[in-house]
Motif scaffolding. Sequence first.
Motif, mmCIF file in Angstrom:
data_model
loop_
_atom_site.group_PDB
_atom_site.id
_atom_site.type_symbol
_atom_site.label_atom_id
_atom_site.label_comp_id
_atom_site.label_asym_id
_atom_site.label_seq_id
_atom_site.Cartn_x
_atom_site.Cartn_y
_atom_site.Cartn_z
ATOM 1 N N ARG A 91 0.829 -1.205 0.000
ATOM 2 C CA ARG A 91 0.000 0.000 0.000
ATOM 3 C C ARG A 91 0.867 1.261 0.000
ATOM 4 O O ARG A 91 0.546 2.252 -0.670
ATOM 5 C CB ARG A 91 -0.897 -0.035 1.237
ATOM 6 C CG ARG A 91 -2.070 0.882 1.118
ATOM 7 C CD ARG A 91 -2.935 0.760 2.354
ATOM 8 N NE ARG A 91 -3.759 1.947 2.466
ATOM 9 C CZ ARG A 91 -4.406 2.276 3.571
ATOM 10 N NH1 ARG A 91 -4.325 1.522 4.638
ATOM 11 N NH2 ARG A 91 -5.138 3.372 3.585
ATOM 12 N N ASP A 92 1.969 1.229 0.755
ATOM 13 C CA ASP A 92 2.862 2.393 0.778
ATOM 14 C C ASP A 92 3.590 2.542 -0.558
ATOM 15 O O ASP A 92 3.826 3.653 -1.032
ATOM 16 C CB ASP A 92 3.872 2.257 1.922
ATOM 17 C CG ASP A 92 3.178 2.213 3.277
ATOM 18 O OD1 ASP A 92 2.126 2.883 3.413
ATOM 19 O OD2 ASP A 92 3.654 1.500 4.179
ATOM 20 N N GLU A 93 3.957 1.398 -1.145
ATOM 21 C CA GLU A 93 4.615 1.456 -2.464
ATOM 22 C C GLU A 93 3.661 2.041 -3.508
ATOM 23 O O GLU A 93 4.070 2.820 -4.368
ATOM 24 C CB GLU A 93 5.050 0.047 -2.896
ATOM 25 C CG GLU A 93 6.171 -0.524 -2.026
ATOM 26 C CD GLU A 93 6.429 -2.003 -2.314
ATOM 27 O OE1 GLU A 93 7.262 -2.581 -1.605
ATOM 28 O OE2 GLU A 93 5.800 -2.569 -3.229
ATOM 29 N N ALA A 94 2.387 1.663 -3.406
ATOM 30 C CA ALA A 94 1.393 2.208 -4.344
ATOM 31 C C ALA A 94 1.271 3.715 -4.158
ATOM 32 O O ALA A 94 1.181 4.471 -5.137
ATOM 33 C CB ALA A 94 0.047 1.522 -4.135
ATOM 34 N N ALA A 95 1.281 4.157 -2.891
ATOM 35 C CA ALA A 95 1.179 5.600 -2.622
ATOM 36 C C ALA A 95 2.377 6.336 -3.207
ATOM 37 O O ALA A 95 2.248 7.455 -3.707
ATOM 38 C CB ALA A 95 1.068 5.833 -1.113
ATOM 39 N N GLN A 96 3.550 5.677 -3.156
ATOM 40 C CA GLN A 96 4.754 6.313 -3.700
ATOM 41 C C GLN A 96 4.683 6.539 -5.206
ATOM 42 O O GLN A 96 5.277 7.473 -5.726
ATOM 43 C CB GLN A 96 5.980 5.442 -3.395
ATOM 44 C CG GLN A 96 6.549 5.708 -2.015
ATOM 45 C CD GLN A 96 7.873 4.993 -1.806
ATOM 46 O OE1 GLN A 96 8.238 4.110 -2.588
ATOM 47 N NE2 GLN A 96 8.585 5.360 -0.769
ATOM 48 N N ARG A 123 -2.830 -14.345 -3.195
ATOM 49 C CA ARG A 123 -3.420 -15.544 -3.816
ATOM 50 C C ARG A 123 -2.326 -16.509 -4.244
ATOM 51 O O ARG A 123 -2.500 -17.742 -4.176
ATOM 52 C CB ARG A 123 -4.298 -15.126 -4.992
ATOM 53 C CG ARG A 123 -5.133 -16.259 -5.571
ATOM 54 C CD ARG A 123 -6.111 -16.814 -4.537
ATOM 55 N NE ARG A 123 -6.818 -17.994 -5.048
ATOM 56 C CZ ARG A 123 -6.297 -19.219 -5.096
ATOM 57 N NH1 ARG A 123 -5.057 -19.443 -4.678
ATOM 58 N NH2 ARG A 123 -6.997 -20.234 -5.562
ATOM 59 N N LEU A 124 -1.196 -15.974 -4.700
ATOM 60 C CA LEU A 124 -0.080 -16.853 -5.075
ATOM 61 C C LEU A 124 0.479 -17.564 -3.843
ATOM 62 O O LEU A 124 0.840 -18.742 -3.917
ATOM 63 C CB LEU A 124 1.027 -16.053 -5.771
ATOM 64 C CG LEU A 124 0.726 -15.593 -7.194
ATOM 65 C CD1 LEU A 124 1.929 -14.860 -7.784
ATOM 66 C CD2 LEU A 124 0.316 -16.751 -8.104
ATOM 67 N N ILE A 125 0.525 -16.849 -2.725
ATOM 68 C CA ILE A 125 1.021 -17.480 -1.494
ATOM 69 C C ILE A 125 0.101 -18.632 -1.078
ATOM 70 O O ILE A 125 0.560 -19.668 -0.613
ATOM 71 C CB ILE A 125 1.143 -16.420 -0.360
ATOM 72 C CG1 ILE A 125 2.314 -15.471 -0.677
ATOM 73 C CG2 ILE A 125 1.328 -17.074 1.008
ATOM 74 C CD1 ILE A 125 2.366 -14.224 0.162
ATOM 75 N N ARG A 126 -1.207 -18.453 -1.297
ATOM 76 C CA ARG A 126 -2.143 -19.522 -0.940
ATOM 77 C C ARG A 126 -1.983 -20.757 -1.829
ATOM 78 O O ARG A 126 -2.379 -21.856 -1.458
ATOM 79 C CB ARG A 126 -3.587 -19.018 -1.080
ATOM 80 C CG ARG A 126 -4.258 -18.830 0.265
ATOM 81 C CD ARG A 126 -5.704 -18.374 0.084
ATOM 82 N NE ARG A 126 -6.490 -19.325 -0.686
ATOM 83 C CZ ARG A 126 -7.671 -19.019 -1.242
ATOM 84 N NH1 ARG A 126 -8.164 -17.814 -1.138
ATOM 85 N NH2 ARG A 126 -8.348 -19.934 -1.906
ATOM 86 N N ALA A 177 -2.549 -5.555 -6.567
ATOM 87 C CA ALA A 177 -1.264 -6.206 -6.286
ATOM 88 C C ALA A 177 -1.374 -7.165 -5.099
ATOM 89 O O ALA A 177 -0.862 -8.288 -5.147
ATOM 90 C CB ALA A 177 -0.192 -5.140 -6.012
ATOM 91 N N GLU A 178 -2.078 -6.737 -4.064
ATOM 92 C CA GLU A 178 -2.220 -7.596 -2.879
ATOM 93 C C GLU A 178 -3.011 -8.861 -3.199
ATOM 94 O O GLU A 178 -2.697 -9.941 -2.693
ATOM 95 C CB GLU A 178 -2.908 -6.825 -1.743
ATOM 96 C CG GLU A 178 -2.016 -5.787 -1.074
ATOM 97 C CD GLU A 178 -1.077 -6.394 -0.019
ATOM 98 O OE1 GLU A 178 -0.926 -7.635 0.028
ATOM 99 O OE2 GLU A 178 -0.510 -5.608 0.767
#
Length: 400
Positions: free
Chosen positions: A4-9, A394-397, A388-389
């Motif tokens: 989320r912070d990367e998206a804000a950047q 989902r890939l981790i799952r 992105a999340e």
Amino acid sequence: MRVRDEAAQIAGQITELRHAIHREPEIGLDLPKTQAKVLAALDGLPLEISTGQGLSSVTAVLRGSAGSGPVVLLRGDMDALPVTEETGLPYASVIPGAMHACGHDLHTAMLAGAARLLSARQAELDGTVVFMFQPGEEGYAGARSMIEEGVLEAAGARPVAAYGLHVTSQRLPCGTFSTRAGAMLAAADQITVTVHGRGGHASTPHRAADPIVVACEMVTALQTLVTRKFDVFDPVVITVGSFHAGTTDNVIPDQATFLATARSFSHGSRDALAELVPRLIGDIARGHGLTAEAVYAREYPVTVNDAAEAAFAGETIADVFGAERGEQAEFPLTGAEDFSFVLEQVPGAFVMLGACPPGRDPLTAPTNHSAHAVFDDAALAEGTALYAELALRRLIRGAA
Ligand SMILES: [Zn+2]
Ligand SMILES: [Zn+2]
């Protein structure tokens, strides 16, 4: 750093891309300028990029280096509407008769932003992400064309999950997400009716066969059909949006025509509409000694969210943004979406994102498709982060 912070950047970049697309809206399946902007935004990222044959789509595949996990698909649509913009925004459309009135410019920019964020995390991705940049959502079934051209096989293996986002200029407060299990949006079909009568002098209707009164009876009978043949808990909507007959007051015309939209939320009620509507039209015409044709054209199917994927999207929203930012919608929306074609083949979820600008009341703000609709840039970083999340988590799952 959190996604989320990367998206804000990178919000500035995403906003710039959104404004550029907004200024030059394109309609339908052929969006060469929009496609060029997307390709420029993805330039230099570690993506396998292919473009469409029969439409100006962009498919980008990001293969993670951390393993050969499953494939997840993210979709953003790119097309505008035949509306002349009246927002007065500094980045308003410069093309008369074309406007991003449904916010697809935001979807495109957010998906490009997500491609950038996920590319930076390529080393930690266990699996593959497919970015589906799609033209022709507004009535052209662009998603179906992309499926026919192989978007679901773009990564080799088929996706285990697919997610789509859609902004709304009203109803939801800015930055609030909404989804639900099961039917999310309606099926939308078109009914085209032609009533064949026999024209004549309006003073002697008994010597003619008046198609107008018969067509009017059909319009009201369709509303009775809605209430008498369908379960109130599996509702349908029929609206006649176009009705044409005749030229003047003293002439009975030969024919009358009308167009209606039919919305439904289950396969059963959709099939019932396709059977009952033409039968009712034909029977009414015959009852008056006339003939009629009713063509029931299936356009977009019901957008059905997989229950587990909708729950996963809801959990992701709560975890990333806070529980107060997510809503499980009580009811589906009566709009329609061609992402439904993807969700017919891949379990997934479609999520709405509030983008009502500050100073406007979400309950009264102009709706999507209005010449006055405004979508707030503040939603861009949040939508990018959710795309992105969803893919990362989902890939981790894994494939399950
Ligand atoms: Zn729309
Ligand atoms: Zn839309």
